[in-house]
Scaffold this motif. Structure first.
Motif, PDB file in Angstrom:
ATOM      1  N   GLU A  28     -16.614   5.508  11.154  1.00  0.00           N
ATOM      2  CA  GLU A  28     -17.133   4.856   9.955  1.00  0.00           C
ATOM      3  C   GLU A  28     -18.289   3.921  10.303  1.00  0.00           C
ATOM      4  N   ASP A  29     -18.167   3.194  11.417  1.00  0.00           N
ATOM      5  CA  ASP A  29     -19.263   2.327  11.854  1.00  0.00           C
ATOM      6  C   ASP A  29     -20.507   3.147  12.167  1.00  0.00           C
ATOM      7  N   CYS A  30     -20.324   4.275  12.820  1.00  0.00           N
ATOM      8  CA  CYS A  30     -21.443   5.149  13.173  1.00  0.00           C
ATOM      9  C   CYS A  30     -22.149   5.659  11.916  1.00  0.00           C
ATOM     10  N   VAL A  31     -21.381   6.117  10.928  1.00  0.00           N
ATOM     11  CA  VAL A  31     -21.958   6.610   9.686  1.00  0.00           C
ATOM     12  C   VAL A  31     -22.638   5.479   8.919  1.00  0.00           C
ATOM     13  N   ALA A  32     -22.022   4.287   8.908  1.00  0.00           N
ATOM     14  CA  ALA A  32     -22.637   3.143   8.239  1.00  0.00           C
ATOM     15  C   ALA A  32     -23.973   2.789   8.880  1.00  0.00           C
ATOM     16  N   CYS A  33     -24.039   2.862  10.202  1.00  0.00           N
ATOM     17  CA  CYS A  33     -25.290   2.573  10.909  1.00  0.00           C
ATOM     18  C   CYS A  33     -26.376   3.564  10.509  1.00  0.00           C
ATOM     19  N   LEU A  34     -26.021   4.825  10.408  1.00  0.00           N
ATOM     20  CA  LEU A  34     -26.984   5.851  10.005  1.00  0.00           C
ATOM     21  C   LEU A  34     -27.420   5.651   8.551  1.00  0.00           C
ATOM     22  N   LEU A  35     -26.461   5.336   7.667  1.00  0.00           N
ATOM     23  CA  LEU A  35     -26.805   5.102   6.265  1.00  0.00           C
ATOM     24  C   LEU A  35     -27.740   3.904   6.112  1.00  0.00           C
ATOM     25  N   ALA A  36     -27.590   2.924   6.989  1.00  0.00           N
ATOM     26  CA  ALA A  36     -28.442   1.738   6.949  1.00  0.00           C
ATOM     27  C   ALA A  36     -29.776   1.960   7.640  1.00  0.00           C
ATOM     28  N   ALA A  37     -30.036   3.210   8.068  1.00  0.00           N
ATOM     29  CA  ALA A  37     -31.298   3.583   8.727  1.00  0.00           C
ATOM     30  C   ALA A  37     -31.516   2.797  10.004  1.00  0.00           C
ATOM     31  N   GLY A  38     -30.427   2.536  10.719  1.00  0.00           N
ATOM     32  CA  GLY A  38     -30.513   1.839  11.993  1.00  0.00           C
ATOM     33  C   GLY A  38     -30.285   2.778  13.161  1.00  0.00           C
ATOM     34  N   HIS A  39     -30.126   2.186  14.339  1.00  0.00           N
ATOM     35  CA  HIS A  39     -29.847   2.939  15.555  1.00  0.00           C
ATOM     36  C   HIS A  39     -28.580   2.375  16.191  1.00  0.00           C
ATOM     37  N   LEU A  40     -27.877   3.215  16.924  1.00  0.00           N
ATOM     38  CA  LEU A  40     -26.542   2.879  17.405  1.00  0.00           C
ATOM     39  C   LEU A  40     -26.499   2.885  18.926  1.00  0.00           C
ATOM     40  N   LEU A  41     -25.875   1.853  19.484  1.00  0.00           N
ATOM     41  CA  LEU A  41     -25.615   1.769  20.916  1.00  0.00           C
ATOM     42  C   LEU A  41     -24.107   1.847  21.120  1.00  0.00           C
ATOM     43  N   ILE A  42     -23.671   2.782  21.971  1.00  0.00           N
ATOM     44  CA  ILE A  42     -22.252   2.929  22.283  1.00  0.00           C
ATOM     45  C   ILE A  42     -22.064   2.557  23.742  1.00  0.00           C
ATOM     46  N   GLU A  43     -21.296   1.518  23.976  1.00  0.00           N
ATOM     47  CA  GLU A  43     -21.085   1.022  25.339  1.00  0.00           C
ATOM     48  C   GLU A  43     -19.647   1.298  25.753  1.00  0.00           C
ATOM     49  N   ASP A  44     -19.493   2.123  26.780  1.00  0.00           N
ATOM     50  CA  ASP A  44     -18.140   2.452  27.220  1.00  0.00           C
ATOM     51  C   ASP A  44     -18.201   3.204  28.539  1.00  0.00           C
ATOM     52  N   VAL A  45     -17.030   3.431  29.114  1.00  0.00           N
ATOM     53  CA  VAL A  45     -16.931   4.186  30.353  1.00  0.00           C
ATOM     54  C   VAL A  45     -17.208   5.665  30.062  1.00  0.00           C
ATOM     55  N   PRO A  46     -17.609   6.423  31.078  1.00  0.00           N
ATOM     56  CA  PRO A  46     -17.856   7.858  30.858  1.00  0.00           C
ATOM     57  C   PRO A  46     -16.583   8.599  30.451  1.00  0.00           C
ATOM     58  N   GLY A  47     -16.770   9.622  29.603  1.00  0.00           N
ATOM     59  CA  GLY A  47     -15.685  10.543  29.316  1.00  0.00           C
ATOM     60  C   GLY A  47     -14.819  10.230  28.112  1.00  0.00           C
ATOM     61  N   VAL A  48     -15.213   9.260  27.284  1.00  0.00           N
ATOM     62  CA  VAL A  48     -14.368   8.905  26.133  1.00  0.00           C
ATOM     63  C   VAL A  48     -14.886   9.523  24.826  1.00  0.00           C
ATOM     64  N   GLY A  49     -15.974  10.305  24.886  1.00  0.00           N
ATOM     65  CA  GLY A  49     -16.417  11.018  23.697  1.00  0.00           C
ATOM     66  C   GLY A  49     -17.706  10.525  23.085  1.00  0.00           C
TER      67      GLY A  49
END
Length: 308
Positions: A28-49
């Protein structure tokens, strides 16, 4: 009864949830970011999707998808493109790079040097790139999803503050719970499952949804509350430096998108509270001795401030 747009967005989130199991709030956060015409940073360890989420979103929206693996030797021209002399034409011909996509996955962005990281600044802010004195527009919509490994891992470069500020939101996916992980272990390979997805929205419908976000109403009382939160970040009691006006506008856009996902045409304080950590924490540094991470410090500040 939900509106056609709300029903469409719900189907979009439902479909992506079949690929990224047990992570609906992050989707939902990812879709909200796209709807707001923004860009998304995902910070996490490798392999979680992280990569799978970006690919599933692009397929579900019928958007042209491009992936770049950031490495220490990646050059800005590898992203933007380069002009090559073609003897048959007796002229230099521009060959566009992977940035000329509608969804660009910048995988492990902090493994490239600052020069290459900064090549994305103009693209993210202006939706255009300047190459050899000529400005070239990027396709619309244009959405950057960047993944970042923890900075204590080998071969990583911290993102500069100017780069972080171009990301509307920063989220983490985290490990799945036991039941979700069991479904991943027992189910179909995620890459094969993505091939079976069908577009839920067209690019034109997505652009209309982004316009609908701008029409979501924010009352004077709501803006007062948001300004109080912004002022608190600048007070010196919680963070070293506060949110900029650009960051405040970004938080409001994200809250409007959240309200639209909640089938409302107005922003509520709950929308601000639900989105503030994701939209603001990566821009802030807690004061010395806070004893909390960035997101936890934002949530503590929100709890300490009264509602309007």
């Amino acid at each position: 009864m939900p509106s056609p747009l709300a029903a469409q967005l719900a189907r979009l989130i439902d479909q992506i949830s079949t690929i990224i199991v047990g992570k609906r709030p992050q989707i939902e956060d990812c879709v909200a970011c796209l709807l707001a015409a923004g860009h998304l940073l995902i910070e996490d360890v490798p392999g979680v999707g992280k990569t799978t989420l970006a690919h599933a979103l692009a397929v579900s929206l019928g958007l042209r998808f491009s992936r770049v693996q950031f490495t220490a030797d990646l050059m800005p021209s590898d992203l933007i493109g380069v002009s090559v002399y073609e003897r048959s034409r007796e002229a230099f011909v521009f060959h566009p790079g992977p940035v000329f996509a509608q969804v660009l996955l910048a995988d492990e962005i902090n493994r490239a040097g600052p020069k290459t990281q900064s090549a994305l600044l103009e693209a993210m802010e202006e939706q255009q790139v300047s190459v050899e004195g000529e400005t070239r527009a990027l396709p619309r919509p244009f959405f950057v999803i960047a993944t970042q490994n923890p900075t204590d891992q080998l071969g990583t470069y911290p993102l500069p503050e100017s780069q972080l500020d171009r990301f509307l939101m920063c989220i983490t996916l985290g490990y799945p719970d036991r039941s979700s992980e069991r479904a991943l272990l027992a189910g179909q390979d995620r890459r094969q499952a993505i091939q079976g997805l069908r577009p839920i929205m067209t690019p034109a419908e997505l652009l209309e949804a982004q316009k609908a976000v701008l029409a979501v109403h924010a009352s004077d009382a709501l803006l007062d509350y948001l300004q109080s939160l912004i002022a608190a970040t600048r007070s010196g009691a919680w963070f070293v430096e506060g949110l900029s006006p650009r960051a405040g506008i970004a938080v409001l856009r994200a809250a409007k998108a959240r309200a639209l996902l909640g089938e409302r045409d107005y922003v509520a304080p709950d929308d601000i509270q639900a989105i503030l950590a994701q939209a603001a924490a990566h821009r802030l540094v807690p004061v010395a001795g806070a004893g909390r991470g960035r997101a936890e410090q934002v949530r503590a500040m929100v709890e300490a401030l009264p509602l309007p």
